[in-house]
Design a protein around this motif. Structure first.
Motif, PDB file in Angstrom:
ATOM      1  N   PHE A  29      79.349  15.830 -48.512  1.00 44.66           N
ATOM      2  CA  PHE A  29      80.260  15.648 -49.402  1.00 44.66           C
ATOM      3  C   PHE A  29      79.671  15.683 -50.916  1.00 44.66           C
ATOM      4  O   PHE A  29      80.136  16.377 -51.841  1.00 44.66           O
ATOM      5  CB  PHE A  29      80.822  14.293 -49.375  1.00 44.66           C
ATOM      6  N   THR A  30      78.436  15.097 -51.099  1.00 46.92           N
ATOM      7  CA  THR A  30      77.749  15.223 -52.310  1.00 46.92           C
ATOM      8  C   THR A  30      77.481  16.639 -52.868  1.00 46.92           C
ATOM      9  O   THR A  30      77.517  16.896 -54.169  1.00 46.92           O
ATOM     10  CB  THR A  30      76.514  14.227 -52.134  1.00 46.92           C
ATOM     11  N   GLU A  59      82.765  15.010 -40.546  1.00 45.17           N
ATOM     12  CA  GLU A  59      81.891  13.974 -39.679  1.00 45.17           C
ATOM     13  C   GLU A  59      81.285  12.970 -40.791  1.00 45.17           C
ATOM     14  O   GLU A  59      80.992  13.137 -41.559  1.00 45.17           O
ATOM     15  CB  GLU A  59      80.582  14.878 -39.299  1.00 45.17           C
ATOM     16  N   LYS A  60      81.647  11.627 -40.181  1.00 43.10           N
ATOM     17  CA  LYS A  60      81.325  10.577 -41.071  1.00 43.10           C
ATOM     18  C   LYS A  60      80.208  10.029 -40.335  1.00 43.10           C
ATOM     19  O   LYS A  60      80.276   9.586 -39.369  1.00 43.10           O
ATOM     20  CB  LYS A  60      82.343   9.543 -41.483  1.00 43.10           C
ATOM     21  N   GLY A  61      79.108   9.513 -41.114  1.00 40.37           N
ATOM     22  CA  GLY A  61      77.807   8.828 -40.575  1.00 40.37           C
ATOM     23  C   GLY A  61      77.088   8.288 -41.653  1.00 40.37           C
ATOM     24  O   GLY A  61      77.812   7.857 -42.598  1.00 40.37           O
ATOM     25  N   PHE A  62      75.777   8.134 -41.398  1.00 37.72           N
ATOM     26  CA  PHE A  62      75.019   7.161 -42.212  1.00 37.72           C
ATOM     27  C   PHE A  62      73.768   8.055 -42.383  1.00 37.72           C
ATOM     28  O   PHE A  62      73.076   8.411 -41.437  1.00 37.72           O
ATOM     29  CB  PHE A  62      74.893   5.766 -41.765  1.00 37.72           C
ATOM     30  N   THR A  69      79.220  11.938 -45.579  1.00 37.50           N
ATOM     31  CA  THR A  69      80.103  12.455 -44.996  1.00 37.50           C
ATOM     32  C   THR A  69      79.884  14.232 -44.927  1.00 37.50           C
ATOM     33  O   THR A  69      79.468  14.779 -45.973  1.00 37.50           O
ATOM     34  CB  THR A  69      81.463  12.651 -45.887  1.00 37.50           C
ATOM     35  N   THR A  70      79.868  14.790 -43.715  1.00 36.68           N
ATOM     36  CA  THR A  70      79.592  16.114 -43.820  1.00 36.68           C
ATOM     37  C   THR A  70      80.801  17.071 -43.293  1.00 36.68           C
ATOM     38  O   THR A  70      81.496  16.713 -42.608  1.00 36.68           O
ATOM     39  CB  THR A  70      78.238  16.416 -42.657  1.00 36.68           C
TER      40      THR A  70
END
Lengths: 94, 191
Positions: A29-30, A59-62, A69-70
């Protein structure tokens, strides 16, 4: 008679998002925010629209403790983008 | 309400975004330097053991390959997690070296059937993978590096054995280390 351009892609920010995602396997996202120079809020809204249409997956992760967010383009998204580009070429021929 | 896009504007957006995304290949110089130094140490180490000791299992130095593989995998995993994008070429390059690794292991498993004379095959595999990386990232020193490994294959069949132990270090230096350092400096300059 010219085909109507896909309204989902015929938008400045959504087209920019899809153009980035067609060029890569996946993007954070960034990264997309940096390249499109969009606000986080607006980018989030447009990504959701593309995801709901099945054009991209999200895909949300950490990364450690930071949420990440990818985004990745889907086959449907690739086909839609290719169709959009072909339709664009027809418009530009006129 | 969203601004109505003209077809020309759409095309410009597509071109600009693709251009912005293009130059984001990951720096792979680490791997060339890691493996260049490991193989160089192995080759020189084995030579020294053969000439200055009575130890007959000098091939044992090749065990250094194992920490090399582990380091490469860990480094790759960490870098992959930190990366904001994965480009198509990154993926292609990754697959290129995974194919090399798989082929290398197959050759090692059947080493006995090759009468332990596997270095020409390994040089060929390394040369192919280095060449492909060179073409993928459009970096001429790596293309030359790949060709140096190919030349190394010829050397192994055409030169006497006692000359090979002097030629091998040069193959590693010009095949991996020189392109690796040049790539590192170029990426630092462009960062």
């Amino acid at each position: 008679m010219l085909k109507k351009l896909d309204p989902l892609l015929h938008s400045e920010l959504r087209l920019a998002i899809m153009s980035i995602l067609i060029s890569v396997e996946k993007a954070e996202f960034t990264f997309i925010k940096e390249k499109t120079e969009a606000t986080a809020g607006n980018l989030s809204v447009q990504i959701t629209k593309l995801e709901e249409a099945g054009y991209i997956t999200v895909e949300k992760g950490f990364k450690g403790k930071i949420p990440q967010t990818t985004c990745k383009i889907t086959k449907t998204g690739i086909n839609a983008f290719e169709q959009y580009v072909n339709d664009l070429k027809e418009y530009l021929k006129m | 309400m969203e601004k109505e896009l003209k077809p020309e504007e759409s095309l410009k957006i597509i071109e600009q975004m693709i251009q912005k995304t293009k130059a984001n290949l990951h720096d792979s110089s680490f791997y060339f330097l890691l493996w260049g130094w490991i193989i160089l140490l192995i080759v020189i180490g084995q030579s020294l053991l053969e000439h200055f000791t009575t130890y007959n299992k000098t091939y044992i130095v090749w065990i250094l390959v194992i920490p090399g593989i582990i380091t490469s995998l860990i480094y790759g995993a960490i870098k992959g997690k930190k990366a904001k994008i994965e480009s198509h070429l990154d993926r292609l390059n990754f697959l290129n070296w995974m194919i090399f690794l798989g082929s290398y292991f197959i050759v090692i498993i059947f080493m006995k059937d090759f009468d332990y004379k596997v270095s020409p095959i390994i040089f060929l595999l390394a040369g192919n993978a280095t060449l492909l990386t060179g073409f993928i990232i459009k970096f001429r020193p790596l293309i030359i590096g790949g060709l140096v490994f190919w030349a190394g294959v010829f050397c192994q069949f055409l030169l006497p054995y006692n000359l090979l132990e002097f030629v091998f270090p040069f193959i590693i230096i010009f095949g991996y280390l020189v392109p690796g350092y040049l790539l590192k400096f170029q990426n630092k300059k462009n960062a």
